[in-house]
Motif scaffolding. Sequence first.
Motif, PDB file in Angstrom:
ATOM      1  N   CYS A 122      77.790  16.767  66.019  1.00  0.00           N
ATOM      2  CA  CYS A 122      78.091  15.341  66.182  1.00  0.00           C
ATOM      3  C   CYS A 122      79.350  15.145  67.023  1.00  0.00           C
ATOM      4  O   CYS A 122      79.545  14.099  67.630  1.00  0.00           O
ATOM      5  N   ASN A 123      80.226  16.184  67.024  1.00  0.00           N
ATOM      6  CA  ASN A 123      81.489  16.171  67.756  1.00  0.00           C
ATOM      7  C   ASN A 123      82.385  15.043  67.268  1.00  0.00           C
ATOM      8  O   ASN A 123      82.921  14.267  68.055  1.00  0.00           O
ATOM      9  N   LEU A 124      82.558  15.014  65.940  1.00  0.00           N
ATOM     10  CA  LEU A 124      83.301  13.923  65.315  1.00  0.00           C
ATOM     11  C   LEU A 124      83.787  14.357  63.944  1.00  0.00           C
ATOM     12  O   LEU A 124      83.148  15.164  63.270  1.00  0.00           O
ATOM     13  N   CYS A 125      84.944  13.818  63.522  1.00  0.00           N
ATOM     14  CA  CYS A 125      85.443  14.067  62.175  1.00  0.00           C
ATOM     15  C   CYS A 125      84.730  13.145  61.190  1.00  0.00           C
ATOM     16  O   CYS A 125      84.712  11.926  61.375  1.00  0.00           O
ATOM     17  N   LEU A 126      84.159  13.744  60.155  1.00  0.00           N
ATOM     18  CA  LEU A 126      83.407  12.999  59.143  1.00  0.00           C
ATOM     19  C   LEU A 126      84.001  13.260  57.768  1.00  0.00           C
ATOM     20  O   LEU A 126      84.671  14.277  57.541  1.00  0.00           O
ATOM     21  N   ALA A 127      83.746  12.348  56.839  1.00  0.00           N
ATOM     22  CA  ALA A 127      84.214  12.515  55.465  1.00  0.00           C
ATOM     23  C   ALA A 127      83.589  13.769  54.849  1.00  0.00           C
ATOM     24  O   ALA A 127      82.435  14.110  55.123  1.00  0.00           O
ATOM     25  N   MET A 128      84.353  14.452  53.990  1.00  0.00           N
ATOM     26  CA  MET A 128      83.899  15.706  53.407  1.00  0.00           C
ATOM     27  C   MET A 128      82.599  15.551  52.627  1.00  0.00           C
ATOM     28  O   MET A 128      81.792  16.484  52.561  1.00  0.00           O
ATOM     29  N   ASN A 129      82.361  14.363  52.045  1.00  0.00           N
ATOM     30  CA  ASN A 129      81.124  14.194  51.270  1.00  0.00           C
ATOM     31  C   ASN A 129      79.880  14.162  52.149  1.00  0.00           C
ATOM     32  O   ASN A 129      78.752  14.125  51.636  1.00  0.00           O
ATOM     33  N   LEU A 130      80.065  14.190  53.480  1.00  0.00           N
ATOM     34  CA  LEU A 130      78.925  14.231  54.391  1.00  0.00           C
ATOM     35  C   LEU A 130      78.613  15.647  54.872  1.00  0.00           C
ATOM     36  O   LEU A 130      77.620  15.848  55.577  1.00  0.00           O
ATOM     37  N   GLN A 131      79.447  16.608  54.498  1.00  0.00           N
ATOM     38  CA  GLN A 131      79.242  17.975  54.976  1.00  0.00           C
ATOM     39  C   GLN A 131      77.921  18.525  54.422  1.00  0.00           C
ATOM     40  O   GLN A 131      77.721  18.608  53.216  1.00  0.00           O
ATOM     41  N   GLY A 132      77.010  18.849  55.333  1.00  0.00           N
ATOM     42  CA  GLY A 132      75.690  19.332  54.945  1.00  0.00           C
ATOM     43  C   GLY A 132      74.773  18.250  54.434  1.00  0.00           C
ATOM     44  O   GLY A 132      73.658  18.535  53.985  1.00  0.00           O
ATOM     45  N   ARG A 133      75.203  16.979  54.520  1.00  0.00           N
ATOM     46  CA  ARG A 133      74.407  15.882  53.947  1.00  0.00           C
ATOM     47  C   ARG A 133      74.243  14.718  54.926  1.00  0.00           C
ATOM     48  O   ARG A 133      74.061  13.587  54.500  1.00  0.00           O
ATOM     49  N   HIS A 134      74.356  15.004  56.211  1.00  0.00           N
ATOM     50  CA  HIS A 134      74.150  13.939  57.192  1.00  0.00           C
ATOM     51  C   HIS A 134      73.214  14.433  58.286  1.00  0.00           C
ATOM     52  O   HIS A 134      73.048  15.640  58.487  1.00  0.00           O
ATOM     53  N   LYS A 135      72.592  13.500  58.972  1.00  0.00           N
ATOM     54  CA  LYS A 135      71.696  13.838  60.075  1.00  0.00           C
ATOM     55  C   LYS A 135      72.523  13.977  61.341  1.00  0.00           C
ATOM     56  O   LYS A 135      73.166  13.030  61.777  1.00  0.00           O
ATOM     57  N   CYS A 136      72.526  15.167  61.928  1.00  0.00           N
ATOM     58  CA  CYS A 136      73.324  15.409  63.133  1.00  0.00           C
ATOM     59  C   CYS A 136      72.636  14.851  64.377  1.00  0.00           C
ATOM     60  O   CYS A 136      71.427  15.025  64.557  1.00  0.00           O
ATOM     61  N   ILE A 137      73.418  14.170  65.190  1.00  0.00           N
ATOM     62  CA  ILE A 137      72.977  13.731  66.508  1.00  0.00           C
ATOM     63  C   ILE A 137      74.058  14.170  67.499  1.00  0.00           C
ATOM     64  O   ILE A 137      75.226  13.826  67.338  1.00  0.00           O
ATOM     65  N   GLU A 138      73.682  14.937  68.485  1.00  0.00           N
ATOM     66  CA  GLU A 138      74.659  15.532  69.392  1.00  0.00           C
ATOM     67  C   GLU A 138      75.531  14.480  70.066  1.00  0.00           C
ATOM     68  O   GLU A 138      75.040  13.499  70.622  1.00  0.00           O
ATOM     69  N   ASN A 139      76.854  14.679  69.966  1.00  0.00           N
ATOM     70  CA  ASN A 139      77.843  13.784  70.583  1.00  0.00           C
ATOM     71  C   ASN A 139      77.604  12.316  70.221  1.00  0.00           C
ATOM     72  O   ASN A 139      77.711  11.426  71.063  1.00  0.00           O
ATOM     73  N   VAL A 140      77.307  12.068  68.951  1.00  0.00           N
ATOM     74  CA  VAL A 140      76.895  10.724  68.521  1.00  0.00           C
ATOM     75  C   VAL A 140      77.979   9.667  68.733  1.00  0.00           C
ATOM     76  O   VAL A 140      77.671   8.493  68.946  1.00  0.00           O
ATOM     77  N   SER A 141      79.247  10.080  68.702  1.00  0.00           N
ATOM     78  CA  SER A 141      80.316   9.083  68.834  1.00  0.00           C
ATOM     79  C   SER A 141      80.682   8.767  70.278  1.00  0.00           C
ATOM     80  O   SER A 141      81.471   7.858  70.534  1.00  0.00           O
ATOM     81  N   ARG A 142      80.108   9.526  71.226  1.00  0.00           N
ATOM     82  CA  ARG A 142      80.464   9.309  72.628  1.00  0.00           C
ATOM     83  C   ARG A 142      79.635   8.164  73.221  1.00  0.00           C
ATOM     84  O   ARG A 142      78.954   8.298  74.225  1.00  0.00           O
ATOM     85  N   GLN A 143      79.708   7.017  72.552  1.00  0.00           N
ATOM     86  CA  GLN A 143      78.995   5.829  72.990  1.00  0.00           C
ATOM     87  C   GLN A 143      79.665   4.613  72.372  1.00  0.00           C
ATOM     88  O   GLN A 143      80.516   4.735  71.493  1.00  0.00           O
ATOM     89  N   ASN A 144      79.277   3.451  72.816  1.00  0.00           N
ATOM     90  CA  ASN A 144      79.823   2.224  72.259  1.00  0.00           C
ATOM     91  C   ASN A 144      79.022   1.794  71.035  1.00  0.00           C
ATOM     92  O   ASN A 144      77.829   2.076  70.919  1.00  0.00           O
ATOM     93  N   CYS A 145      79.691   1.111  70.111  1.00  0.00           N
ATOM     94  CA  CYS A 145      78.992   0.537  68.968  1.00  0.00           C
ATOM     95  C   CYS A 145      77.963  -0.456  69.502  1.00  0.00           C
ATOM     96  O   CYS A 145      78.300  -1.345  70.291  1.00  0.00           O
ATOM     97  N   PRO A 146      76.694  -0.349  69.105  1.00  0.00           N
ATOM     98  CA  PRO A 146      75.665  -1.251  69.633  1.00  0.00           C
ATOM     99  C   PRO A 146      75.810  -2.686  69.165  1.00  0.00           C
ATOM    100  O   PRO A 146      75.142  -3.577  69.694  1.00  0.00           O
ATOM    101  N   ILE A 147      76.708  -2.945  68.191  1.00  0.00           N
ATOM    102  CA  ILE A 147      76.927  -4.308  67.716  1.00  0.00           C
ATOM    103  C   ILE A 147      78.105  -4.961  68.437  1.00  0.00           C
ATOM    104  O   ILE A 147      77.981  -6.009  69.061  1.00  0.00           O
ATOM    105  N   CYS A 148      79.296  -4.318  68.357  1.00  0.00           N
ATOM    106  CA  CYS A 148      80.501  -4.929  68.941  1.00  0.00           C
ATOM    107  C   CYS A 148      80.840  -4.362  70.315  1.00  0.00           C
ATOM    108  O   CYS A 148      81.748  -4.861  70.974  1.00  0.00           O
ATOM    109  N   LEU A 149      80.149  -3.304  70.739  1.00  0.00           N
ATOM    110  CA  LEU A 149      80.297  -2.687  72.066  1.00  0.00           C
ATOM    111  C   LEU A 149      81.636  -1.981  72.270  1.00  0.00           C
ATOM    112  O   LEU A 149      81.981  -1.621  73.384  1.00  0.00           O
ATOM    113  N   GLU A 150      82.391  -1.758  71.174  1.00  0.00           N
ATOM    114  CA  GLU A 150      83.650  -1.015  71.290  1.00  0.00           C
ATOM    115  C   GLU A 150      83.360   0.493  71.256  1.00  0.00           C
ATOM    116  O   GLU A 150      82.464   0.949  70.541  1.00  0.00           O
ATOM    117  N   ASP A 151      84.122   1.259  72.041  1.00  0.00           N
ATOM    118  CA  ASP A 151      83.957   2.710  72.051  1.00  0.00           C
ATOM    119  C   ASP A 151      84.177   3.261  70.650  1.00  0.00           C
ATOM    120  O   ASP A 151      85.199   2.999  70.019  1.00  0.00           O
TER     121      ASP A 151
END
Length: 252
Positions: A122-151
Amino acid sequence: MAATAREDGASGEERGQRGCEHYDRGCLLKAPCCDKLYTCRLCHDNNEDHQLDRFKVKEVQCINCEKIQHAQQTCEECSTLFGEYYCDICHLFDKDKKQYHCENCGICRIGPKEDFFHCLKCNLCLAMNLQGRHKCIENVSRQNCPICLEDIHTSRVVAHVLPCGHLLHRGYRCPLCMHSALDMTRYWRQLDDEVAQTPMPSEYQNMTVDILCNDCNGRSTVQFHILGMKCKICESYNTAQAGGRRISLDQQ
């Protein structure tokens, strides 16, 4: 929804008596791009037609003695503390919020560091409770929020990790894949009651429609209702009409 680590920065309610609305600090940055003095890169970017590269900052000015000097944590002239936290990579000065510099993210995050891990895919810092429990998407944070359009990657607003793996600052449905962002079970049951208490006009009572569920991706044929159409498979109302309306002959 679980959260990501956000970049360091204060909201208006958190600001101290010195600094700006973004950071509490005792110095001004000398912008290497235009040689102007600003409290922070965000103040600079809001007033100029170009962006300040935080990594290229070399000099700062003390707000008390006004001496311009090399970027450092304490004024060499009057010993003013420029920031309880100082990163000599990002040149970030701020009050202590248990910040840490993440080498993989390339920027400072608000900690504590032990509460987060860096997901390499994901190339991002995530909360520890997500370790091994989230769906990985490559470089997921390298985009703007689709709602507010902020990086998302450098945002000072916490991004929420949706069950579908996408990131969102706010909202109840992912605009990328349309999956529900929250557990909507209680709301769906409220809609059940509202649908039951809101009979459709007689000309619509025998009308059915094909729907596609955005949550389970299932298709079903249901009775048309203006308040919403419930998936027969997972009972979600997060559905979309997949065909034209028609009168059900077996109900006439």
